[in-house]
Design a protein around this motif. Structure first.
Motif, short mmCIF file in Angstrom:
data_model
loop_
_atom_site.label_atom_id
_atom_site.label_comp_id
_atom_site.label_asym_id
_atom_site.label_seq_id
_atom_site.Cartn_x
_atom_site.Cartn_y
_atom_site.Cartn_z
N MET A 216 22.24 34.57 -11.34
CA MET A 216 21.55 35.81 -11.02
C MET A 216 20.82 35.75 -9.67
N LEU A 217 20.16 34.64 -9.39
CA LEU A 217 19.36 34.53 -8.16
C LEU A 217 20.19 33.80 -7.11
N ASN A 218 21.19 34.48 -6.56
CA ASN A 218 22.13 33.84 -5.65
C ASN A 218 22.02 34.32 -4.21
N SER A 219 20.90 34.93 -3.87
CA SER A 219 20.74 35.46 -2.51
C SER A 219 20.44 34.38 -1.49
N GLY A 220 20.03 33.20 -1.95
CA GLY A 220 19.70 32.12 -1.02
C GLY A 220 18.25 32.15 -0.57
N ILE A 221 17.45 33.08 -1.07
CA ILE A 221 16.03 33.15 -0.71
C ILE A 221 15.27 32.18 -1.61
N ALA A 222 14.79 31.08 -1.04
CA ALA A 222 14.19 29.99 -1.81
C ALA A 222 12.93 30.43 -2.56
N SER A 223 12.19 31.35 -2.00
CA SER A 223 10.93 31.77 -2.62
C SER A 223 11.14 32.53 -3.92
N GLU A 224 12.38 33.00 -4.17
CA GLU A 224 12.67 33.75 -5.39
C GLU A 224 13.25 32.87 -6.49
N TRP A 225 13.50 31.60 -6.21
CA TRP A 225 14.14 30.72 -7.17
C TRP A 225 13.21 30.34 -8.32
N THR A 226 13.83 29.86 -9.38
CA THR A 226 13.07 29.24 -10.46
C THR A 226 13.01 27.73 -10.21
N VAL A 227 12.27 27.03 -11.04
CA VAL A 227 12.12 25.58 -10.86
C VAL A 227 13.46 24.87 -10.94
N ALA A 228 14.29 25.26 -11.89
CA ALA A 228 15.58 24.58 -12.08
C ALA A 228 16.45 24.67 -10.83
N ILE A 229 16.53 25.85 -10.23
CA ILE A 229 17.35 26.02 -9.02
C ILE A 229 16.74 25.24 -7.86
N GLY A 230 15.43 25.34 -7.70
CA GLY A 230 14.77 24.67 -6.59
C GLY A 230 14.92 23.16 -6.64
N LEU A 231 14.71 22.58 -7.80
CA LEU A 231 14.85 21.13 -7.93
C LEU A 231 16.30 20.70 -7.73
N TYR A 232 17.23 21.48 -8.25
CA TYR A 232 18.65 21.15 -8.06
C TYR A 232 19.03 21.17 -6.58
N ASN A 233 18.46 22.11 -5.84
CA ASN A 233 18.76 22.22 -4.41
C ASN A 233 18.33 20.98 -3.64
N MET A 234 17.28 20.29 -4.14
CA MET A 234 16.82 19.07 -3.48
C MET A 234 17.84 17.93 -3.54
N LEU A 235 18.82 18.05 -4.42
CA LEU A 235 19.81 16.98 -4.58
C LEU A 235 21.04 17.19 -3.73
N GLU A 236 21.02 18.16 -2.84
CA GLU A 236 22.13 18.34 -1.92
C GLU A 236 22.27 17.10 -1.03
N ARG A 237 23.48 16.84 -0.60
CA ARG A 237 23.76 15.61 0.15
C ARG A 237 22.89 15.49 1.40
N SER A 238 22.63 16.60 2.06
CA SER A 238 21.85 16.55 3.30
C SER A 238 20.35 16.44 3.05
N LEU A 239 19.91 16.63 1.81
CA LEU A 239 18.48 16.65 1.50
C LEU A 239 18.03 15.50 0.61
N ILE A 240 18.96 14.86 -0.08
CA ILE A 240 18.57 13.93 -1.14
C ILE A 240 17.79 12.73 -0.61
N ASN A 241 18.10 12.27 0.60
CA ASN A 241 17.40 11.11 1.15
C ASN A 241 15.96 11.45 1.55
N THR A 242 15.66 12.71 1.67
CA THR A 242 14.31 13.12 2.06
C THR A 242 13.50 13.63 0.88
N TYR A 243 14.18 14.21 -0.11
CA TYR A 243 13.46 14.92 -1.18
C TYR A 243 13.70 14.35 -2.57
N PHE A 244 14.39 13.22 -2.69
CA PHE A 244 14.71 12.75 -4.04
C PHE A 244 13.47 12.40 -4.85
N THR A 245 12.52 11.69 -4.25
CA THR A 245 11.32 11.33 -4.99
C THR A 245 10.45 12.55 -5.29
#
Length: 280
Positions: A216-245
């Motif tokens: 449902m929330l697929n616009s890409g606007i991070a401020s509209e996401w829920t916790v589940a989407i936001g935390l999942y986004n942190m595991l992207e390949r380009s972000l995981i080394n910075t945001y995993f902890t």
């Protein structure tokens, strides 16, 4: 006292399964206190401890990690769904348990059959319907998705309401009480356990959901996401080394409200489950 071999094996198996279940949780917790930002697979415990991840997550929001906003979005959606779903479930349960009308049995059978199908089967249809109503990428649309069919999950609540003495309702009817008054003044005060069970169950649905929220929330606007989407986004390949902890810290923070809720309401929750299992 003689100890049976089967009892020993049973407890060994349970202990083994408990360790398997609890190790990932402990690892998530200790990793959230690591000073290293990426994923550390060389050791179970961090080499250097720090609370910087919690500090950054709560007070250092950036374009990637906006945890306070995500937490608030999820909390608001969960609260609205909690109220709407609880009302739907209790009303349907009361109607099927305490009222007799034509087609009641058929309606109950249809509801049971529908519940046999996974909700994800209707995802595409639900998405296109809400998109035609301009309700995608909105929290209102997400609340509708979670609460619209909640009344179909009435069976446990109905089983509990079946245990409420019929004589009490009949006495209220003789005193001139309306159906609504019987529902609010007689049945509901005696149904606190099942109300608590329904409230917790309804609150958990959006709190733990990822699939429908992502759809449902697929616009890409991070401020509209829920916790589940936001935390999942942190595991992207380009972000995981910075945001995993920080992801691990977010997982710990998300579990705290649910844990507190369960600890406070545990007695009523268990009574609601066991009471609803007495009758079908």
């Amino acid at each position: 006292m003689k100890i049976k071999v089967s009892d020993v094996l049973r407890h060994v198996l349970l202990a083994f399964l408990s360790v398997i279940w609890i190790v990932p949780i402990v690892w998530l917790l200790v990793t959230s206190f690591s000073a290293y930002t990426g994923m550390n697979t060389s050791s179970f415990f961090p080499e250097e401890w720090s609370i910087i991840n919690y500090k950054n997550l709560l007070f250092g929001a950036d374009s990637v990690a906006q945890f306070p906003r995500w937490f608030w979005n999820t909390f608001v959606i969960a609260c609205f769904n909690c109220v709407i779903s609880t009302a739907f479930v209790l009303m349907v349960a009361y109607a099927t348990s305490c009222m007799r009308f034509k087609g009641r049995k058929a309606l109950m059978n249809v509801a049971v059959i529908i519940n046999l199908f996974p909700g994800v089967l209707a995802m595409i249809a639900v998405y296109f319907i809400l998109r035609s109503l301009n309700l995608t990428n909105s929290h209102i649309g997400l609340i509708l998705v979670y609460s619209a069919s909640s009344g179909l999950g009435y069976l446990v609540a109905k089983g509990f309401l079946d245990t409420v003495p019929v004589a009490l309702r009949e006495a209220a009817y003789l005193d001139g009480a309306s159906e609504a008054k019987v529902f609010f003044k007689v049945v509901m005060p005696m149904s606190k356990p099942i109300i608590v069970y329904t409230v917790i169950s309804s609150f958990l649905v959006p709190w733990m959901d990822f699939v429908y929220a992502k759809m449902m929330l697929n616009s890409g606007i991070a401020s509209e996401w829920t916790v589940a989407i936001g935390l999942y986004n942190m595991l992207e390949r380009s972000l995981i080394n910075t945001y995993f902890t920080q992801f691990c810290a977010g997982g710990v923070l998300v579990s705290i409200p649910i844990s507190i809720l369960f600890i406070i309401m545990q007695k009523f929750y268990v009574e609601g489950v066991t009471g609803g299992a007495v009758k079908g």
